[in-house]
Motif scaffolding. Structure first.
Motif, PDB file in Angstrom:
ATOM      1  N   GLY A   1     143.285  14.154  35.637  1.00  0.00           N
ATOM      2  CA  GLY A   1     143.826  13.747  36.872  1.00  0.00           C
ATOM      3  C   GLY A   1     143.234  12.333  37.732  1.00  0.00           C
ATOM      4  O   GLY A   1     141.870  11.565  37.120  1.00  0.00           O
ATOM      5  N   PHE A   2     143.575  12.449  38.816  1.00  0.00           N
ATOM      6  CA  PHE A   2     142.852  11.397  39.791  1.00  0.00           C
ATOM      7  C   PHE A   2     142.659  11.659  41.000  1.00  0.00           C
ATOM      8  O   PHE A   2     142.363  12.342  41.605  1.00  0.00           O
ATOM      9  N   TYR A   3     141.086  11.048  41.186  1.00  0.00           N
ATOM     10  CA  TYR A   3     140.973  10.485  42.760  1.00  0.00           C
ATOM     11  C   TYR A   3     140.712   9.368  43.020  1.00  0.00           C
ATOM     12  O   TYR A   3     140.441   7.884  42.069  1.00  0.00           O
TER      13      TYR A   3
ATOM     14  N   GLY B   1     127.759  12.443  41.623  1.00  0.00           N
ATOM     15  CA  GLY B   1     128.563  13.231  40.282  1.00  0.00           C
ATOM     16  C   GLY B   1     129.394  12.537  39.914  1.00  0.00           C
ATOM     17  O   GLY B   1     128.665  11.046  39.796  1.00  0.00           O
ATOM     18  N   VAL B   2     129.635  12.657  38.593  1.00  0.00           N
ATOM     19  CA  VAL B   2     130.249  11.340  37.907  1.00  0.00           C
ATOM     20  C   VAL B   2     131.794  10.958  37.848  1.00  0.00           C
ATOM     21  O   VAL B   2     131.408   9.202  38.257  1.00  0.00           O
ATOM     22  N   CYS B   3     132.076  11.215  39.008  1.00  0.00           N
ATOM     23  CA  CYS B   3     133.464  10.192  40.003  1.00  0.00           C
ATOM     24  C   CYS B   3     133.096   9.367  40.406  1.00  0.00           C
ATOM     25  O   CYS B   3     133.153   7.929  40.475  1.00  0.00           O
ATOM     26  N   GLY B   4     131.529   9.790  41.385  1.00  0.00           N
ATOM     27  CA  GLY B   4     131.241   9.262  42.206  1.00  0.00           C
ATOM     28  C   GLY B   4     130.540   7.710  42.128  1.00  0.00           C
ATOM     29  O   GLY B   4     130.226   6.413  42.494  1.00  0.00           O
ATOM     30  N   THR B   5     130.044   8.680  40.808  1.00  0.00           N
ATOM     31  CA  THR B   5     128.865   7.416  40.093  1.00  0.00           C
ATOM     32  C   THR B   5     129.782   5.888  39.335  1.00  0.00           C
ATOM     33  O   THR B   5     129.709   4.856  39.259  1.00  0.00           O
ATOM     34  N   ALA B   6     130.859   6.232  38.487  1.00  0.00           N
ATOM     35  CA  ALA B   6     131.891   5.739  38.078  1.00  0.00           C
ATOM     36  C   ALA B   6     132.975   5.202  39.332  1.00  0.00           C
ATOM     37  O   ALA B   6     132.401   3.728  38.986  1.00  0.00           O
ATOM     38  N   ALA B   7     132.751   5.321  39.893  1.00  0.00           N
ATOM     39  CA  ALA B   7     133.277   4.746  41.542  1.00  0.00           C
ATOM     40  C   ALA B   7     132.261   3.556  41.780  1.00  0.00           C
ATOM     41  O   ALA B   7     132.987   2.499  41.868  1.00  0.00           O
ATOM     42  N   GLN B   8     130.808   3.612  41.995  1.00  0.00           N
ATOM     43  CA  GLN B   8     129.968   3.275  42.805  1.00  0.00           C
ATOM     44  C   GLN B   8     129.821   2.442  42.037  1.00  0.00           C
ATOM     45  O   GLN B   8     130.001   1.160  41.926  1.00  0.00           O
ATOM     46  N   THR B   9     129.942   2.393  40.534  1.00  0.00           N
ATOM     47  CA  THR B   9     129.396   1.340  39.638  1.00  0.00           C
ATOM     48  C   THR B   9     130.192   1.236  39.184  1.00  0.00           C
ATOM     49  O   THR B   9     129.577  -0.376  38.321  1.00  0.00           O
TER      50      THR B   9
ATOM     51  N   PRO C   1     136.925   3.652  36.261  1.00  0.00           N
ATOM     52  CA  PRO C   1     137.059   3.446  36.809  1.00  0.00           C
ATOM     53  C   PRO C   1     138.621   2.802  37.437  1.00  0.00           C
ATOM     54  O   PRO C   1     138.541   2.228  36.130  1.00  0.00           O
ATOM     55  N   LEU C   2     139.011   2.469  38.597  1.00  0.00           N
ATOM     56  CA  LEU C   2     140.498   2.048  38.231  1.00  0.00           C
ATOM     57  C   LEU C   2     140.251   0.344  39.281  1.00  0.00           C
ATOM     58  O   LEU C   2     139.294   1.511  40.670  1.00  0.00           O
ATOM     59  N   VAL C   3     140.010  -0.142  39.172  1.00  0.00           N
ATOM     60  CA  VAL C   3     140.094  -1.201  39.913  1.00  0.00           C
ATOM     61  C   VAL C   3     141.442  -2.501  39.881  1.00  0.00           C
ATOM     62  O   VAL C   3     141.747  -2.643  38.544  1.00  0.00           O
TER      63      VAL C   3
ATOM     64  N   VAL D   1     139.581   6.474  40.575  1.00  0.00           N
ATOM     65  CA  VAL D   1     138.395   6.814  39.324  1.00  0.00           C
ATOM     66  C   VAL D   1     140.010   8.298  37.871  1.00  0.00           C
ATOM     67  O   VAL D   1     140.668   8.927  38.880  1.00  0.00           O
ATOM     68  N   TRP D   2     139.607   7.448  37.246  1.00  0.00           N
ATOM     69  CA  TRP D   2     140.594   8.676  36.303  1.00  0.00           C
ATOM     70  C   TRP D   2     139.317   9.400  35.761  1.00  0.00           C
ATOM     71  O   TRP D   2     138.620   9.079  35.159  1.00  0.00           O
ATOM     72  N   ASP D   3     139.504  11.111  35.196  1.00  0.00           N
ATOM     73  CA  ASP D   3     138.902  12.123  35.460  1.00  0.00           C
ATOM     74  C   ASP D   3     138.882  12.392  34.691  1.00  0.00           C
ATOM     75  O   ASP D   3     140.710  13.076  34.939  1.00  0.00           O
ATOM     76  N   VAL D   4     138.276  13.056  32.999  1.00  0.00           N
ATOM     77  CA  VAL D   4     139.660  13.840  32.549  1.00  0.00           C
ATOM     78  C   VAL D   4     137.930  14.217  31.828  1.00  0.00           C
ATOM     79  O   VAL D   4     136.607  14.186  31.143  1.00  0.00           O
TER      80      VAL D   4
END
Length: 167
Positions: A55-57, A83-91, A120-122, A131-134
């Motif tokens: 899903g999505f955040y 976390g993994v989602c926050g790291t993907a979004a930030q980086t 990450p979704l940009v 982000v898309w998280d699986v």
């Protein structure tokens, strides 16, 4: 049972290509962003084996907030860099995590999750969408080929759903 994580490169790539075509068909004519995100989540969740969450955040300008998903209830808010989602979004870099327990600061929304991939979704103008998280209950479920496949899916999702979302 067919397992995309254990197939040859050609078969895995073909499976992701097929999934990409299905996603394009599913969301190509719809303008509602949330409806597209919900259907995209369901398509991926039910098309790939060994998943327990997909899903999505979405980024609200301050933090990531859970969006449409398939799986057990999830954490609602995640700070950038956490976390993994926050790291993907930030980086703004895809995170492939073979063992979530070894990832510093991992957020365990579902204790059954053992591996994770977050894309990450940009938007084309550089705006962070989210982000898309699986997640998977299987360690080492995701690899570089999954990253390429998920990134292609997410690129199509952003191009089709974000650009024409209903205002």
């Amino acid at each position: 049972m067919f397992s995309i994580s254990q197939t040859s490169h050609a078969n895995k790539a073909a499976h992701y290509d097929d999934l990409l075509q299905q996603a394009r068909s599913l969301i190509g004519d719809e303008s509602d962003f949330i409806a597209n995100a919900a259907n995209f989540s369901s398509l991926v969740y039910h098309s790939l084996p060994e998943l327990n969450w997909a899903g999505f955040y979405f980024f609200d300008g301050r933090e990531l907030v859970v969006g449409p998903f398939q799986g057990k209830p999830a954490c609602v808010r995640i700070a950038l860099g956490r976390g993994v989602c926050g790291t993907a979004a930030q980086t703004r870099r895809t995170q492939v995590v073979p063992d979530v327990e070894a990832f510093p600061g991992h957020i365990a929304c579902d204790s059954a999750s053992r591996s994770e991939i977050v894309v990450p979704l940009v938007a084309s103008d550089g705006t962070l969408i989210g982000v898309w998280d699986v997640d998977s209950p299987v360690p080492n479920r995701f690899d570089d080929e999954d990253a390429l496949g998920m990134e292609a899916l997410c690129t199509a999702f952003v191009a089709l759903a974000w650009s024409k979302r209903a205002s």
